[in-house]
Enzyme design. Structure first.
Site, PDB file in Angstrom:
ATOM      1  N   LYS A  50       0.841  -1.209   0.000  1.00  8.90           N
ATOM      2  CA  LYS A  50       0.000   0.000   0.000  1.00  8.90           C
ATOM      3  C   LYS A  50       0.874   1.255   0.000  1.00  8.90           C
ATOM      4  O   LYS A  50       0.632   2.201  -0.744  1.00  8.90           O
ATOM      5  CB  LYS A  50      -0.938  -0.011   1.227  1.00  8.90           C
ATOM      6  CG  LYS A  50      -2.049  -1.042   1.085  1.00  8.90           C
ATOM      7  CD  LYS A  50      -2.840  -1.250   2.370  1.00  8.90           C
ATOM      8  CE  LYS A  50      -3.772  -2.458   2.199  1.00  8.90           C
ATOM      9  NZ  LYS A  50      -4.470  -2.848   3.408  1.00  8.90           N
ATOM     10  N   ASP A 104     -11.232   2.916   3.451  1.00  7.49           N
ATOM     11  CA  ASP A 104     -11.556   1.487   3.303  1.00  7.49           C
ATOM     12  C   ASP A 104     -13.059   1.295   3.125  1.00  7.49           C
ATOM     13  O   ASP A 104     -13.507   0.251   2.638  1.00  7.49           O
ATOM     14  CB  ASP A 104     -11.120   0.725   4.565  1.00  7.49           C
ATOM     15  CG  ASP A 104      -9.859  -0.092   4.324  1.00  7.49           C
ATOM     16  OD1 ASP A 104      -9.559  -0.369   3.150  1.00  7.49           O
ATOM     17  OD2 ASP A 104      -9.197  -0.458   5.310  1.00  7.49           O
ATOM     18  N   GLN A 140      -4.408  -1.318   9.523  1.00 10.64           N
ATOM     19  CA  GLN A 140      -4.269  -2.673   8.983  1.00 10.64           C
ATOM     20  C   GLN A 140      -4.807  -3.704   9.979  1.00 10.64           C
ATOM     21  O   GLN A 140      -4.424  -3.692  11.146  1.00 10.64           O
ATOM     22  CB  GLN A 140      -2.788  -2.954   8.662  1.00 10.64           C
ATOM     23  CG  GLN A 140      -2.555  -4.277   7.971  1.00 10.64           C
ATOM     24  CD  GLN A 140      -3.202  -4.372   6.584  1.00 10.64           C
ATOM     25  OE1 GLN A 140      -3.128  -3.445   5.784  1.00 10.64           O
ATOM     26  NE2 GLN A 140      -3.848  -5.481   6.302  1.00 10.64           N
TER      27      GLN A 140
END
Ligand code: NAP
Length: 302
Positions: free
Chosen positions: A54, A121, A98
């Site tokens: 990422k 997200d 995460q």
């Protein structure tokens, strides 16, 4: 082979180039770049590798990237305070925590602490609600479903009035993609059926599908005779079915398989995504797009 391959690896490159050009344009006109913070708690090797990918992608498209690694024993309240800090940092447009988090931390509480307007997200209940309402309410579609829809659109598969069958009803893939495909608007307007482990006759539903989206996590679940000739088959499943030695690196790597019997299905379908190299590369790409969108919302140019 009858089917046209929809390659996530190629579509990813197209989209990342588009994002890079937009970031450059925003920098020239507004003097800012989108900011993404990645918060990694502990040293889970899989999480480390996801986060580094990422970070690499964010840097490639020209974002400001803040890597905030924290020890596995960070007190829950300190993690919440960290999120609050980034919620109030105007240079940060996207906050990514995460998962999984260590056991002593309430994962839901942490995710819900993220400002919904920085939740790139798309898992915060506010963004789940926005997705349900649809249209201009939607800020951050969750990344894997957004990638699936983008692949369908870019491959030129008609969705209007199409029978879409989704196998699986998870919160991260099945439910959101079903919801997105039934919305009123381009790339959607479909008639959607969702099937799962309690569905009576899964084969009968799949056989009707013009677009079959499979996210079950069961290798070869979908049989070739369940596929309507010419259908678009999107295989989201990623199943480790063994190990092999990579010809490129000489190291052991996992053998991955989708939820669809690819070899047989590609002779029947009109379009099909491979595993690996299909839906997989799209998820991080859409995370970048959501972060760019967040910055554009902030600047009032979205
Ligand atoms: P999940 O949370 O385990 O959900 C699986 C869903 O499939 C459930 O709704 C389950 O039904 C249904 N299902 C399982 N076995 C079935 C069967 N035999 N017949 C009918 N339905 C069945 O999985 P997920 O997180 O959605 O992920 C699904 C797959 O996609 C996994 O292989 C995952 O690794 C992959 N994935 C890939 C990406 C990516 O490429 N970027 C991202 C996310 C997920 P019930 O609800 O009835 O149990």
């Amino acid at each position: 082979m009858a089917a046209q391959l929809i390659k996530g690896t190629e579509i990813r490159e197209e989209i990342l180039e588009e994002i890079t050009a937009e970031v450059q344009g925003i920098k020239e006109k507004h003097g800012v770049v989108p900011g993404l913070v990645t918060i990694l708690v502990g040293e889970n090797p899989a999480s480390l590798s996801y986060v580094s990918l990422k970070i690499k992608t964010a840097e490639r498209v020209g974002f400001k990237e803040v890597q905030d690694n924290q020890p596995a024993d960070i007190p829950a309240e300190d993690l919440l305070a960290l999120i609050d800090k980034y919620n109030n940092d105007n240079t940060i447009d996207g906050i990514l925590v995460q998962l999984p988090l260590p056991d002593h931390v309430d994962e839901k509480k942490v995710l819900n602490a993220i400002d919904p307007d920085k939740d790139v997200d798309g898992f915060h209940p506010v963004n789940v609600g926005r997705l349900m309402i649809g249209g201009k309410e939607v800020k951050f579609p969750p990344c894997t479903p957004a990638g699936i829809q983008e692949m369908i659109v870019r491959a030129g598969v008609p969705t209007e009035g199409a029978e879409v069958v989704v196998v699986g009803r998870s919160n991260i893939v099945g439910k959101p993609i079903a919801n997105m495909m039934l919305q009123k608007g381009p790339g959607a307007n479909s008639t959607v059926t969702v099937v799962h482990t309690r569905t009576r006759d899964m084969a009968a539903h799949c056989k009707r599908a013009d677009i079959l989206i499979v996210a079950a996590g069961v290798p070869d679940l979908v049989k070739p005779e369940w596929i309507k000739p010419g259908a678009c088959v999107i295989d989201v499943g990623v199943n480790r079915v063994g190990e092999k030695i990579s010809a490129k690196t000489g190291k052991k790597v996992a053998i991955l398989k989708g939820d669809v019997d690819f070899e047989a299905a590609k002779e029947i379908a009109g379009y099909i995504t491979p595993v690996p190299g299909g839906v997989g590369p799209m998820t991080i790409t859409m995370l970048m797009r959501n972060t760019l969108q967040s910055c554009k919302f902030k600047l009032g140019i979205a």
